[in-house]
Design a protein around this motif. Structure first.
Motif, PDB file in Angstrom:
ATOM      1  N   LEU A 170       8.876  -7.219 172.944  1.00  0.00           N
ATOM      2  CA  LEU A 170       8.200  -7.516 171.682  1.00  0.00           C
ATOM      3  C   LEU A 170       8.959  -6.916 170.512  1.00  0.00           C
ATOM      4  CD1 LEU A 170       5.749  -8.615 170.107  1.00  0.00           C
ATOM      5  CD2 LEU A 170       4.599  -6.429 170.578  1.00  0.00           C
ATOM      6  N   TYR A 171       9.385  -5.668 170.656  1.00  0.00           N
ATOM      7  CA  TYR A 171      10.135  -5.028 169.584  1.00  0.00           C
ATOM      8  C   TYR A 171      11.456  -5.758 169.348  1.00  0.00           C
ATOM      9  CZ  TYR A 171      12.853  -1.672 166.933  1.00  0.00           C
ATOM     10  OH  TYR A 171      13.638  -1.090 165.965  1.00  0.00           O
ATOM     11  N   LEU A 172      12.181  -6.056 170.418  1.00  0.00           N
ATOM     12  CA  LEU A 172      13.485  -6.701 170.275  1.00  0.00           C
ATOM     13  C   LEU A 172      13.359  -8.089 169.657  1.00  0.00           C
ATOM     14  CD1 LEU A 172      15.082  -5.639 173.678  1.00  0.00           C
ATOM     15  CD2 LEU A 172      15.506  -4.663 171.419  1.00  0.00           C
ATOM     16  N   GLU A 173      12.257  -8.772 169.939  1.00  0.00           N
ATOM     17  CA  GLU A 173      12.040 -10.094 169.346  1.00  0.00           C
ATOM     18  C   GLU A 173      11.839  -9.981 167.842  1.00  0.00           C
ATOM     19  OE1 GLU A 173       8.726 -13.694 169.567  1.00  0.00           O
ATOM     20  OE2 GLU A 173       8.907 -12.281 171.244  1.00  0.00           O
ATOM     21  N   MET A 175      12.694  -7.145 165.829  1.00  0.00           N
ATOM     22  CA  MET A 175      13.650  -6.331 165.088  1.00  0.00           C
ATOM     23  C   MET A 175      15.106  -6.540 165.502  1.00  0.00           C
ATOM     24  SD  MET A 175      11.444  -4.726 163.207  1.00  0.00           S
ATOM     25  CE  MET A 175      12.477  -3.478 162.452  1.00  0.00           C
ATOM     26  N   GLY A 176      15.320  -7.244 166.603  1.00  0.00           N
ATOM     27  CA  GLY A 176      16.675  -7.424 167.087  1.00  0.00           C
ATOM     28  C   GLY A 176      17.132  -6.249 167.933  1.00  0.00           C
ATOM     29  N   GLY A 187      17.523  -0.034 159.674  1.00  0.00           N
ATOM     30  CA  GLY A 187      16.673  -1.183 159.923  1.00  0.00           C
ATOM     31  C   GLY A 187      15.847  -1.110 161.187  1.00  0.00           C
ATOM     32  N   HIS A 188      16.117  -0.125 162.026  1.00  0.00           N
ATOM     33  CA  HIS A 188      15.335   0.041 163.247  1.00  0.00           C
ATOM     34  C   HIS A 188      14.393   1.233 163.121  1.00  0.00           C
ATOM     35  CE1 HIS A 188      17.015  -2.959 166.012  1.00  0.00           C
ATOM     36  NE2 HIS A 188      18.162  -2.779 165.360  1.00  0.00           N
ATOM     37  N   ILE A 259      18.665  -0.574 176.405  1.00  0.00           N
ATOM     38  CA  ILE A 259      19.496  -0.897 175.246  1.00  0.00           C
ATOM     39  C   ILE A 259      20.647   0.109 175.166  1.00  0.00           C
ATOM     40  CG2 ILE A 259      17.607  -1.944 173.944  1.00  0.00           C
ATOM     41  CD1 ILE A 259      17.439   0.696 172.339  1.00  0.00           C
ATOM     42  N   LEU A 260      21.669  -0.241 174.366  1.00  0.00           N
ATOM     43  CA  LEU A 260      22.836   0.628 174.200  1.00  0.00           C
ATOM     44  C   LEU A 260      23.377   1.071 175.565  1.00  0.00           C
ATOM     45  CD1 LEU A 260      21.456   2.775 171.239  1.00  0.00           C
ATOM     46  CD2 LEU A 260      23.050   0.856 171.083  1.00  0.00           C
TER      47      LEU A 260
END
Length: 311
Positions: A170-173, A175-176, A187-188, A259-260
């Protein structure tokens, strides 16, 4: 007068700070505590404690007697244990403290195994990331993450927790996906973890080769409990650095995404701690050893999680 019993009661009053708490931790009436301390003072012909309506203060003689009494009681316990350990199973109550994530995922699922091995030990488990007064609360030992700073504690390092950064789909959708740790401040947003006792938000640390980056999380919510920290990340409140063993199930269920992935996160040391004044009895020793073995299983779980994330 049973002088050893009176000494134990006196030591407990000093350590807990008053007669009521001492009676509670010893599971005896308050009047019994008062009478035993008075009998001890009469026997020694000196005042060990000054009482007021609010507090108990140790006299000079009381402080000297407390120091010697704790050593004598520890020697007696060690002597008793050395003779009985080979003949009897360890028994009695052991009070533990640990974070909820450790209790939920590492300890409680394996309590039947412990009970089968040590059927006469009763475990009282306090769950939470709060500060603990080990003496006043009669805590025998605790499993803690992070390097302890309390100099009054004996510490035993039992392992390290592998960490990684995760976000919810949900977050990645919305905020990228960040491509670099510095993106977390551009931006994050992250979930903040509030450290006790400093009250500061824990930094996020990333490494790749010789490159090291420390991030002060930009957050809209912070928590002081590992389970709530994980839940906030799953809910999409922000990015989070989570122990791999905690993230295993949410990743499998698609609730979290690594991520990362070309960056590593600083490992989190795990310690078993107990007060210097608390004699490590046989029952506590076997619990400490069992906890240490349970922690070793984290490395196995971490390797499995790494293989899943790589695939």
């Amino acid at each position: 007068m049973d002088q050893l019993s009176a000494m134990r009661v006196f030591v407990r009053v000093v350590e807990t700070g008053n007669f009521t708490r001492a009676a509670t931790t010893l599971d005896i009436p308050k009047t019994t505590v008062t009478n035993m301390v008075q009998a001890l003072e009469a026997h020694l012909q000196t005042t060990l404690l000054n009482r007021t309506t609010r507090r108990v203060m140790v006299t000079t003689d009381g402080a000297l007697y407390y120091e010697r009494a704790t050593q004598i009681l520890a020697d007696v316990a060690e002597l008793d244990g050395s003779l009985s350990n080979s003949q009897t199973q360890p028994s009695g109550r052991v009070r533990l403290e640990m974070a909820g994530a450790f209790a939920d995922l590492l300890i409680i699922p394996h309590l039947c195994e412990f009970n089968e091995r040590y059927p006469l030990i009763k475990l009282d488990i306090g769950v939470g990331d709060r500060l603990v007064d080990y003496i006043a609360e009669n805590v025998d030992c605790a499993l803690r993450g992070g390097t302890p700073t309390d100099q009054s504690l004996i510490v035993r390092k039992v392992g390290e927790i592998g960490m990684h950064a995760y976000a919810s789909p949900l977050y990645l959708e919305r905020m990228g996906k960040p491509e670099h740790p510095n993106d977390l401040n551009d931006g994050h947003r992250c979930v903040g973890y509030l450290q006790a006792p400093s009250g500061r938000i824990m930094q996020m640390k990333f490494c790749r080769g010789d490159e090291e980056i420390e991030i002060d999380p930009n957050y809209i919510v912070s928590v002081n409990d590992a389970r709530s920290y994980l839940d906030a990340a799953i809910a999409g409140a922000g990015l989070a650095q989570v122990p791999r063993f905690m993230a295993q199930k949410p990743v499998q269920e698609g609730k979290l995404v690594p991520i990362l992935t070309d960056w590593t996160c600083e490992s989190f040391p795990l310690y078993i701690v107990y007060p210097q004044t608390r004699h490590l009895s046989n029952k506590v020793r076997v619990v400490v050893d069992w906890l240490a073995k349970r922690v070793q299983t984290l490395k196995v779980e971490e390797n499995r999680q790494l293989m899943r994330e790589a695939s």
